[in-house]
Design a protein around this motif. Structure first.
Motif, PDB file in Angstrom:
ATOM      1  N   ALA A  76       0.761  -1.305  -0.162  1.00 54.04           N
ATOM      2  CA  ALA A  76      -0.021  -0.049  -0.079  1.00 54.04           C
ATOM      3  C   ALA A  76       0.802   1.248   0.006  1.00 54.04           C
ATOM      4  O   ALA A  76       1.898   1.553   1.038  1.00 54.04           O
ATOM      5  CB  ALA A  76      -1.023   0.041   1.096  1.00 54.04           C
ATOM      6  N   ALA A  77       0.667   1.958  -0.964  1.00 55.49           N
ATOM      7  CA  ALA A  77       1.524   3.182  -1.124  1.00 55.49           C
ATOM      8  C   ALA A  77       0.948   4.551  -0.362  1.00 55.49           C
ATOM      9  O   ALA A  77      -0.325   4.555  -0.224  1.00 55.49           O
ATOM     10  CB  ALA A  77       1.827   3.668  -2.560  1.00 55.49           C
ATOM     11  N   LEU A  78       1.520   4.987   0.580  1.00 56.47           N
ATOM     12  CA  LEU A  78       1.055   5.832   1.586  1.00 56.47           C
ATOM     13  C   LEU A  78       1.879   7.253   1.537  1.00 56.47           C
ATOM     14  O   LEU A  78       3.035   7.419   0.945  1.00 56.47           O
ATOM     15  CB  LEU A  78       1.171   5.243   3.038  1.00 56.47           C
ATOM     16  CG  LEU A  78       0.523   3.924   3.069  1.00 56.47           C
ATOM     17  CD1 LEU A  78       0.851   3.178   4.302  1.00 56.47           C
ATOM     18  CD2 LEU A  78      -1.172   4.139   3.002  1.00 56.47           C
TER      19      LEU A  78
ATOM     20  N   ILE B 175       3.859   2.656   9.410  1.00 55.74           N
ATOM     21  CA  ILE B 175       4.081   2.285  10.764  1.00 55.74           C
ATOM     22  C   ILE B 175       2.726   2.237  11.583  1.00 55.74           C
ATOM     23  O   ILE B 175       2.373   1.412  12.234  1.00 55.74           O
ATOM     24  CB  ILE B 175       5.258   2.976  11.471  1.00 55.74           C
ATOM     25  CG1 ILE B 175       6.716   2.591  10.941  1.00 55.74           C
ATOM     26  CG2 ILE B 175       5.217   2.652  13.083  1.00 55.74           C
ATOM     27  CD1 ILE B 175       7.576   3.360  11.568  1.00 55.74           C
ATOM     28  N   HIS B 176       2.037   3.354  11.417  1.00 56.17           N
ATOM     29  CA  HIS B 176       0.680   3.685  11.946  1.00 56.17           C
ATOM     30  C   HIS B 176      -0.053   2.628  11.865  1.00 56.17           C
ATOM     31  O   HIS B 176      -0.913   1.929  12.627  1.00 56.17           O
ATOM     32  CB  HIS B 176       0.306   5.123  11.956  1.00 56.17           C
ATOM     33  CG  HIS B 176      -0.929   5.570  12.740  1.00 56.17           C
ATOM     34  ND1 HIS B 176      -1.734   6.610  12.593  1.00 56.17           N
ATOM     35  CD2 HIS B 176      -1.722   4.727  13.854  1.00 56.17           C
ATOM     36  CE1 HIS B 176      -2.841   6.599  13.383  1.00 56.17           C
ATOM     37  NE2 HIS B 176      -2.792   5.549  13.927  1.00 56.17           N
ATOM     38  N   LEU B 177      -0.220   2.385  10.357  1.00 56.25           N
ATOM     39  CA  LEU B 177      -1.524   1.676   9.944  1.00 56.25           C
ATOM     40  C   LEU B 177      -0.839   0.030  10.137  1.00 56.25           C
ATOM     41  O   LEU B 177      -1.907  -0.880  10.247  1.00 56.25           O
ATOM     42  CB  LEU B 177      -1.627   1.631   8.364  1.00 56.25           C
ATOM     43  CG  LEU B 177      -2.321   3.097   7.977  1.00 56.25           C
ATOM     44  CD1 LEU B 177      -2.478   3.153   6.487  1.00 56.25           C
ATOM     45  CD2 LEU B 177      -3.455   3.490   8.888  1.00 56.25           C
ATOM     46  N   ALA B 178       0.242  -0.251  10.313  1.00 53.92           N
ATOM     47  CA  ALA B 178       0.796  -1.774  10.624  1.00 53.92           C
ATOM     48  C   ALA B 178       0.450  -1.803  12.017  1.00 53.92           C
ATOM     49  O   ALA B 178       0.061  -3.038  12.319  1.00 53.92           O
ATOM     50  CB  ALA B 178       2.270  -1.785  10.342  1.00 53.92           C
TER      51      ALA B 178
ATOM     52  N   ASP C 281       5.621  -9.655   9.831  1.00 54.99           N
ATOM     53  CA  ASP C 281       4.049  -9.753   9.593  1.00 54.99           C
ATOM     54  C   ASP C 281       4.080  -8.232   8.717  1.00 54.99           C
ATOM     55  O   ASP C 281       3.177  -8.476   7.880  1.00 54.99           O
ATOM     56  CB  ASP C 281       3.334  -9.599  10.810  1.00 54.99           C
ATOM     57  CG  ASP C 281       3.407 -10.782  11.491  1.00 54.99           C
ATOM     58  OD1 ASP C 281       2.573 -11.831  11.357  1.00 54.99           O
ATOM     59  OD2 ASP C 281       4.202 -10.823  12.293  1.00 54.99           O
ATOM     60  N   TYR C 282       4.550  -7.188   8.828  1.00 54.30           N
ATOM     61  CA  TYR C 282       4.396  -6.322   8.129  1.00 54.30           C
ATOM     62  C   TYR C 282       5.834  -5.499   8.054  1.00 54.30           C
ATOM     63  O   TYR C 282       6.780  -5.657   8.935  1.00 54.30           O
ATOM     64  CB  TYR C 282       3.480  -4.973   8.852  1.00 54.30           C
ATOM     65  CG  TYR C 282       2.311  -5.710   8.902  1.00 54.30           C
ATOM     66  CD1 TYR C 282       1.008  -5.688   8.191  1.00 54.30           C
ATOM     67  CD2 TYR C 282       1.695  -6.257  10.208  1.00 54.30           C
ATOM     68  CE1 TYR C 282      -0.115  -6.192   8.225  1.00 54.30           C
ATOM     69  CE2 TYR C 282       0.607  -6.699  10.454  1.00 54.30           C
ATOM     70  CZ  TYR C 282      -0.429  -6.748   9.279  1.00 54.30           C
ATOM     71  OH  TYR C 282      -1.546  -7.470   9.436  1.00 54.30           O
TER      72      TYR C 282
ATOM     73  N   GLU D 175      -5.228  -9.415   2.672  1.00 47.82           N
ATOM     74  CA  GLU D 175      -6.452  -8.922   3.328  1.00 47.82           C
ATOM     75  C   GLU D 175      -6.238  -7.561   4.149  1.00 47.82           C
ATOM     76  O   GLU D 175      -7.015  -6.709   4.205  1.00 47.82           O
ATOM     77  CB  GLU D 175      -7.277 -10.103   4.023  1.00 47.82           C
ATOM     78  CG  GLU D 175      -8.571  -9.616   4.525  1.00 47.82           C
ATOM     79  CD  GLU D 175      -8.472  -8.837   6.117  1.00 47.82           C
ATOM     80  OE1 GLU D 175      -9.177  -8.111   6.440  1.00 47.82           O
ATOM     81  OE2 GLU D 175      -7.402  -9.559   6.853  1.00 47.82           O
ATOM     82  N   ARG D 176      -5.184  -7.706   4.949  1.00 50.95           N
ATOM     83  CA  ARG D 176      -4.881  -6.795   5.841  1.00 50.95           C
ATOM     84  C   ARG D 176      -4.187  -5.542   5.032  1.00 50.95           C
ATOM     85  O   ARG D 176      -4.574  -4.193   5.621  1.00 50.95           O
ATOM     86  CB  ARG D 176      -3.655  -7.193   6.621  1.00 50.95           C
ATOM     87  CG  ARG D 176      -4.413  -8.203   7.971  1.00 50.95           C
ATOM     88  CD  ARG D 176      -4.799  -7.416   9.097  1.00 50.95           C
ATOM     89  NE  ARG D 176      -6.260  -7.083   8.927  1.00 50.95           N
ATOM     90  CZ  ARG D 176      -7.160  -6.180   9.614  1.00 50.95           C
ATOM     91  NH1 ARG D 176      -6.523  -5.891  10.568  1.00 50.95           N
ATOM     92  NH2 ARG D 176      -8.166  -6.242   9.295  1.00 50.95           N
ATOM     93  N   ILE D 177      -3.570  -5.710   3.951  1.00 56.82           N
ATOM     94  CA  ILE D 177      -3.085  -4.497   3.271  1.00 56.82           C
ATOM     95  C   ILE D 177      -4.185  -3.955   2.491  1.00 56.82           C
ATOM     96  O   ILE D 177      -4.398  -2.623   2.631  1.00 56.82           O
ATOM     97  CB  ILE D 177      -2.171  -5.023   2.235  1.00 56.82           C
ATOM     98  CG1 ILE D 177      -0.881  -5.356   2.632  1.00 56.82           C
ATOM     99  CG2 ILE D 177      -1.816  -3.962   1.201  1.00 56.82           C
ATOM    100  CD1 ILE D 177      -0.093  -4.218   3.427  1.00 56.82           C
ATOM    101  N   GLU D 178      -5.288  -4.626   2.138  1.00 56.96           N
ATOM    102  CA  GLU D 178      -6.507  -3.917   1.712  1.00 56.96           C
ATOM    103  C   GLU D 178      -7.296  -3.198   2.540  1.00 56.96           C
ATOM    104  O   GLU D 178      -7.856  -2.071   2.487  1.00 56.96           O
ATOM    105  CB  GLU D 178      -7.665  -4.897   0.924  1.00 56.96           C
ATOM    106  CG  GLU D 178      -8.691  -4.514   0.168  1.00 56.96           C
ATOM    107  CD  GLU D 178      -8.355  -3.578  -0.973  1.00 56.96           C
ATOM    108  OE1 GLU D 178      -8.948  -2.527  -1.265  1.00 56.96           O
ATOM    109  OE2 GLU D 178      -7.423  -3.864  -1.660  1.00 56.96           O
ATOM    110  N   LYS D 179      -7.128  -3.760   3.927  1.00 55.62           N
ATOM    111  CA  LYS D 179      -7.893  -2.913   4.909  1.00 55.62           C
ATOM    112  C   LYS D 179      -7.079  -1.600   5.167  1.00 55.62           C
ATOM    113  O   LYS D 179      -7.855  -0.704   5.586  1.00 55.62           O
ATOM    114  CB  LYS D 179      -7.830  -3.928   6.330  1.00 55.62           C
ATOM    115  CG  LYS D 179      -8.650  -3.200   7.484  1.00 55.62           C
ATOM    116  CD  LYS D 179      -9.907  -3.090   7.156  1.00 55.62           C
ATOM    117  CE  LYS D 179     -10.879  -2.660   8.483  1.00 55.62           C
ATOM    118  NZ  LYS D 179     -12.287  -2.707   8.307  1.00 55.62           N
ATOM    119  N   THR D 180      -5.782  -1.666   5.219  1.00 49.43           N
ATOM    120  CA  THR D 180      -5.002  -0.444   5.370  1.00 49.43           C
ATOM    121  C   THR D 180      -5.410   0.666   4.245  1.00 49.43           C
ATOM    122  O   THR D 180      -5.347   1.776   4.595  1.00 49.43           O
ATOM    123  CB  THR D 180      -3.791  -0.799   5.611  1.00 49.43           C
ATOM    124  OG1 THR D 180      -2.981  -1.259   4.542  1.00 49.43           O
ATOM    125  CG2 THR D 180      -3.182  -1.618   6.805  1.00 49.43           C
TER     126      THR D 180
END
Length: 363
Positions: free
Chosen positions: A44-46, A53-56, A171-172, A197-202
């Motif tokens: 996910a490009a942020l 780090i926050h989203l992880a 994990d991230y 699935e977790r990356i899509e959620k972030t």
């Protein structure tokens, strides 16, 4: 067109297609290209490495009152997101073999907090200055205690540990493309994981948690953390010269090692057989009569910038109230360490000048 010119090509394409937004072809392709390069399933490009780090932490389920183990010898961006989540950082000492998180101190931290009934919710490990931490031992500890591992690889894009890219062990994984990094988008970051699935959620959280509805609807707290299509275009162009940048960074490190390594009390940041760094910054420690401030001030007189290594978090006014596990390795590295000029645009003449100024202190 040379590799150095691809940034403009991607930026012009964004303008031509009118995608001047935090989504578009460049964003999608930059995510795909980074994931493909390092061997991760999703990215996910942020807007920054800090956002990543926050989203992880959110993806790992870290919330109010949770314990997060973090290295002390790092930049505050590693730790600030722990506070954003109203969680509690516990700082872990470094070792002299890697300058990174000490597996011995990490084990002690687990033993202490398990006895207290406060099992940590996550561990954040950093690959300082582009040099990998001792990942086998750290991963083994995290697995034994069944705690998620987040890799802050902000400084180590392109670094490998035993042939595998940093950022892909935990994990991230988190990367930064800030203006001073080995490749840059001027500002930006990337979160990677094999958990698609977790990356899509972030990505959902990063776009203000906008629900799939005809109207604007929000069922969760969201953030404005997505990378813009323009910035991602810069990143795509920069990614093409990553290997060239790593080679130049290595050349700079080797130059300093050759010219300064034999001076009394000088030691380069240690290299390990299992680590192929990106050599983001060339750092030394001093143990003789010449002190770091002597070098910094002498270079400053010649309009050459150098800096101390990171001041440990447990010594910072904002963070000093939090627990620290270990001895004094992080503190000693801070007291004795210097980051030397390491920009890839430096010529051999620039390096010669830096070394000449430093050597005068030993005459």
């Amino acid at each position: 067109m040379s590799d150095e010119g691809f940034e403009l090509q991607y930026i012009h394409r964004a303008f031509d297609t009118n995608w001047i937004a935090p989504l578009g072809e460049n964003v999608n392709e930059f995510e795909r290209e980074v994931a493909s390069l390092i061997g991760s399933k999703a990215a996910a490009a942020l807007s920054s490495g800090t956002a990543a780090i926050h989203l992880a932490l959110m993806a790992a389920g870290v919330g109010e009152g949770d314990i997060v183990f973090c290295p002390s010898l790092t930049f505050s961006a590693t730790v600030n997101p722990v506070i954003y989540q109203n969680a509690i950082p516990v700082f872990i000492d470094s070792d002299y073999e890697t300058w990174n998180m000490s597996p011995v101190a990490l084990e002690k931290a687990f033993e202490k907090y398990i006895k207290l009934g406060k099992k940590p919710k996550a561990v954040i490990v950093v690959h300082l200055y582009g040099f990998s931490a001792d990942m086998d031992r750290i991963i083994d500890i995290c697995r034994r205690y069944d705690v998620p591992l987040i890799e802050d690889a902000a400084e180590s894009l392109g670094t490998t540990y035993k042939g595998k890219y940093t950022g892909t062990f935990g994990d991230y994984g988190v990367f930064s493309f800030n203006g001073n990094k080995i490749i840059t988008t001027s500002g930006g970051g990337m979160l990677v994981s094999n958990n698609e699935e977790r990356i899509e959620k972030t990505r959902f959280w990063a776009t203000q948690s906008r629900d799939k509805a005809r109207h604007y609807q929000h069922s969760e707290l969201g953030f404005n953390y997505r990378m813009s299509n323009i910035v991602a275009g810069i990143g795509r162009g920069q990614l093409k010269v990553l290997n060239q940048r790593i080679q130049r960074k290595k050349d700079i490190f080797e130059y300093y090692k050759q010219e300064l390594g034999n001076l009394d009390g000088v030691q380069m940041m240690p290299e390990q057989d299992w680590n192929k760094p990106n050599y983001w910054l060339s750092c030394i420690t001093l143990s003789g009569y010449v002190r770091p401030l002597d070098v910094i001030l002498t270079l400053e007189k010649e309009n050459i910038e150098s800096r101390p290594v990171w001041k440990p978090m447990h010594m910072q006014p904002f963070f000093e109230k939090y627990d620290y596990i270990g001895s004094d390795a992080a503190e000693k590295l801070f007291e004795n360490g210097i980051c030397l000029p390491s920009d890839t645009k430096m010529t051999d003449g620039d390096l010669e000048r830096v070394c000449k100024v430093i050597k005068e202190l030993w005459r």
